[in-house]
Design an enzyme around this catalytic site. Structure first.
Site, short mmCIF file in Angstrom:
data_model
loop_
_atom_site.label_atom_id
_atom_site.label_comp_id
_atom_site.label_asym_id
_atom_site.label_seq_id
_atom_site.Cartn_x
_atom_site.Cartn_y
_atom_site.Cartn_z
N THR A 20 39.26 37.99 39.31
CA THR A 20 38.29 38.68 38.46
C THR A 20 38.20 38.03 37.08
O THR A 20 37.15 38.07 36.43
CB THR A 20 38.68 40.17 38.35
OG1 THR A 20 38.56 40.74 39.64
CG2 THR A 20 37.79 40.93 37.39
N TYR A 31 30.11 41.52 41.17
CA TYR A 31 30.72 40.28 40.74
C TYR A 31 31.39 39.60 41.90
O TYR A 31 31.75 40.23 42.89
CB TYR A 31 31.71 40.50 39.59
CG TYR A 31 33.04 41.09 39.99
CD1 TYR A 31 33.28 42.44 39.93
CD2 TYR A 31 34.09 40.26 40.41
CE1 TYR A 31 34.51 42.98 40.29
CE2 TYR A 31 35.31 40.79 40.77
CZ TYR A 31 35.51 42.15 40.70
OH TYR A 31 36.72 42.68 41.06
N SER A 64 41.90 37.01 45.15
CA SER A 64 43.31 36.80 45.56
C SER A 64 43.63 37.41 46.92
O SER A 64 44.68 37.13 47.49
CB SER A 64 44.27 37.30 44.49
OG SER A 64 44.29 38.70 44.43
N THR A 97 44.20 39.81 40.48
CA THR A 97 45.30 40.76 40.26
C THR A 97 45.79 41.40 41.57
O THR A 97 46.91 41.91 41.61
CB THR A 97 44.88 41.88 39.30
OG1 THR A 97 43.77 42.59 39.86
CG2 THR A 97 44.53 41.33 37.93
N ASP A 98 44.98 41.34 42.62
CA ASP A 98 45.34 42.11 43.82
C ASP A 98 46.63 41.62 44.48
O ASP A 98 47.40 42.43 45.02
CB ASP A 98 44.20 42.07 44.85
CG ASP A 98 43.01 42.91 44.40
OD1 ASP A 98 43.16 43.69 43.44
OD2 ASP A 98 41.93 42.79 45.01
N LYS A 170 51.23 46.06 41.14
CA LYS A 170 49.94 46.63 40.77
C LYS A 170 49.94 48.09 41.21
O LYS A 170 50.21 48.40 42.37
CB LYS A 170 48.80 45.85 41.44
CG LYS A 170 47.42 46.29 40.95
CD LYS A 170 46.31 45.37 41.45
CE LYS A 170 44.97 45.84 40.88
NZ LYS A 170 43.85 44.98 41.28
N GLU A 291 70.52 57.25 54.20
CA GLU A 291 69.97 58.20 55.18
C GLU A 291 69.95 57.61 56.58
O GLU A 291 69.85 58.33 57.56
CB GLU A 291 68.53 58.55 54.79
CG GLU A 291 68.40 59.64 53.76
CD GLU A 291 66.94 60.03 53.59
OE1 GLU A 291 66.47 60.89 54.34
OE2 GLU A 291 66.27 59.45 52.72
#
Ligand code: SIN
Length: 331
Positions: A20, A31, A64, A97-98, A170, A291
């Site tokens: 982005t 975009y 990404s 950013t993903d 993220k 657990e």
């Protein structure tokens, strides 16, 4: 970029990978990632050339979600070469950013660095009102050229907050404050181009360079099994039928799953499948034997790692020593 400053300026190499931060409107969509030419990324950062010399290289121009093994391997190779180049003081990588956290963690594992590698991106595209890309890029360059960041290794700066590669994740699909640090809080904050460390980089050193020089020739088959209430074991059987090299379980709470799922995975682990338990929760730890009896089932616990990072660590381990002893030490 030239300058009139006295003395040699720090030299930063900017590797642009798309995302982005380099997005512009395109036919029919708001975009499209990676359309802005890398040189123009820098045009939006006023006066940067008075304090630093930046060389720009286009490395990839993808969203990404499309970052693949080829991009990871070539990026790691380029970073290693630049790290060894005495004319370079620091490296900045712009990236979507993903999957930023996954690329950062991969680089953290497979490179041994003595100069900073700072990744950044943007939540708003380059043409948006108050685009965040230019300020993020400026902060990344300031961090990469800072003498106090020499030992930082791979770091990520977004919205003036500096994250280490292990803890970064993220947490928002849309907000400017899109990232968080999973368990330990952010590494540092950028204050007008200076770094204020919250804790010493050495705390973020776990696994740093553990797989230095590793190139993954093909993706090891390591799917993530996302656990939910009412989980049907048919999905587990379908996944096991694909003959994976390992499975990361994104379990509920501290890495748990319905008993019927564990029975399937226990049988698969007995046949040699590597099973790592992690948590689908946004923070917290999955400790061995709390657990779930990992020793008895032959499972490994991911500690503080998110499922997507546990997957990368397991993929790298599969290409080196994946004996139970070394995996237990690694996780
Ligand atoms: C991407 O990851 O390439 C798109 C989203 C972003 O960069 O924020």
């Amino acid at each position: 970029m030239s300058s009139t400053n006295k003395g040699p300026l720090p030299h930063i190499v900017l590797l642009s990978c798309g995302g982005t931060i380099a997005a512009l409107p395109s036919h029919g969509v708001d975009y499209k990632a990676g359309l802005l030419p890398p040189d123009r990324l820098l045009d939006a950062v006023p006066d940067i050339g008075s304090s630093v010399h930046v060389t720009v290289e286009r490395h990839a121009d993808v969203g990404s979600q499309d970052v693949d093994l080829e991009i990871w391997n070539s990026l790691a190779a380029r970073v290693r070469r630049l790290n060894a180049d005495p004319s370079v003081d620091g490296i900045v990588v712009t990236h979507g950013t993903d999957t930023l956290e996954e690329t950062a963690f991969f680089l953290h594992l497979v490179t041994q660095l003595d100069k900073p590698v700072v990744l950044t991106g943007a939540m708003r595209p380059a043409h948006a009102l108050s685009a965040d890309g230019p300020a993020n890029l400026q902060a990344a360059i300031c961090l990469a050229k800072s003498p106090s960041a020499k030992a930082i290794g791979v770091a990520v700066v977004m919205n003036d907050v500096v994250y280490d590669a292990v803890e970064l994740q993220k947490i928002s699909a849309n907000a400017l404050e899109a990232f968080s640090s999973r368990n330990h809080g952010p590494l540092a904050r950028m204050l007008g181009g200076n770094i204020a460390f919250n804790y010493t980089p050495s705390i973020a050193d776990r696994w740093k360079g553990s797989f230095a020089d590793l190139t993954l020739d093909a993706w090891p088959k390591v799917p993530i099994l996302y656990i939910h209430a009412g989980m049907d074991t048919d999905w587990v059987d379908a996944l096991l039928a694909t003959d994976p090299d390992g499975i990361v379980v994104a379990g509920v709470g501290s890495g748990n799953a319905p008993s019927a799922v564990w029975r399937r995975l226990e049988a698969a682990a007995a046949r040699g499948l590597l099973v790592v338990r992690s948590s689908r929760c946004a923070t917290g730890f999955v400790d061995g034997g709390v657990e779930v009896d990992d020793e008895a089932y032959g499972f490994f616990a991911a500690g503080g790692l998110s499922p997507q990072k546990a997957r990368i660590l397991l993929m790298c381990a599969l290409r080196r020593d994946n004996s139970p002893e070394s995996l237990r030490a690694l996780f």
